[in-house]
Design a protein around this motif. Structure first.
Motif: not given
Length: 303
Positions: A148-166
């Motif tokens: 939806r946001l393209g590769s760069a946009g997707t990467d930006g979301v990942v980098e801007s939010l905390e990932i807490r997957c258990g």
């Protein structure tokens, strides 16, 4: 076994028909798509990641301790693990092997630990985003789907939010660059210590734990867990970075505060819906272990 339940033929046949009809809502479209060579990025997962075949999902079984009356019950004898008694046909308790008992013990331990924790609702489905973070050309997961946001946009979301997957079975599909961004380090051997009842994948996996004990779980419980998994899968992919508009799915835009709030509300609803199914599976495992684990040992002594 104690407390056998005897079902008259009209009763169990009605239950069987209801189960088959209910499951064919999912199995028939899947089999038609497969015959045409069509892929579905949301629904195929239910029959590929999960190994319970459509034919097995449709197949009704009463579970242990239930005797089926009537002449047509004898067709169950064509399946492995059923025996004929003076009152009808039932699942042979001896089929609950030591291997099945170990599975039930693990499922009981895992689900009891999960149920003991409070739901955590702050992951926002970022596991799907982490699976495509800085994805290389030879790692593409869903090549037929645009981001939806393209590769760069997707990467930006990942980098801007905390990932807490258990959840290990989500974490293991993270790209290599995404793994260090996860604040947790789940591993297969630590699964019991990490799973919590707000996790979409932990709740989807109730289906897996139900069919892993097949046929010693009533078909209706397997069906309930499957339907929960199917509904959760939809949210999981709507909140993903993929554009699923061509398949009729609107996005849950977790890159926005409003989208994250929408996700958390839906996640909480699934946690509430999963709780009684988890408790049902816990109680069922306890009964299996209490009633059936001792059967082979008892008969061995008699021999």
């Amino acid at each position: 076994m104690t407390g056998l339940i005897v079902l008259p033929e009209p009763v169990w046949r009605a239950r069987e028909d209801d189960h088959v009809t209910r499951m064919r809502r999912w199995t028939t479209p899947h089999q038609r798509r497969r015959s045409r060579g069509e892929k579905h990025p949301v629904l195929d997962f239910l029959f590929s990641y999960y190994s319970h075949r459509p034919g097995h999902l449709e197949r009704w079984q009463p579970g242990p301790g239930v005797v089926l009356e009537g002449a047509s019950a004898r067709r169950f004898l064509e399946r492995k693990g059923y025996l004929e008694t003076p009152d009808g046909v039932m699942l042979d308790p001896e089929g609950f092997t030591e291997g099945r008992a170990k599975t039930a013990e693990f499922v009981l331990r895992l689900l009891s630990a999960t149920a003991s924790r409070s739901p955590r609702l702050s992951c926002f489905g970022l596991h799907e985003w982490a699976m495509v973070y800085r994805e290389s050309a030879n790692e593409v997961r869903h090549s037929q789907l645009p981001l939806r946001l393209g590769s760069a946009g997707t990467d930006g979301v990942v980098e801007s939010l905390e990932i807490r997957c258990g959840h290990f079975d989500a974490f293991r599909f993270f790209t290599e660059p995404a793994r260090p961004l996860n604040t947790l380090r789940p591993a297969r051997e630590d699964q019991v210590d990490f799973e919590q009842p707000g996790c979409l994948h932990a709740n989807m996996d109730l289906f897996k734990w139900a069919y892993k004990l097949d046929p010693f779980v009533p078909a209706e419980l397997v069906g309930d867990c499957f339907e929960l998994a199917a509904d959760i899968r939809e949210l999981d992919m709507r909140a993903s970075p993929y554009d699923l508009a061509s398949f009729g799915y609107s996005p849950v835009r977790i890159e926005t505060p409003e989208g994250r709030a929408e996700y958390a509300r839906a996640q909480a609803g699934f946690a509430r819906r999963a709780a009684p199914l988890r408790e049902h599976l816990i109680a069922h495992c306890q009964r299996l272990l209490a009633e059936l684990k001792k059967v082979p040992a008892t008969r061995e002594k008699q021999l």
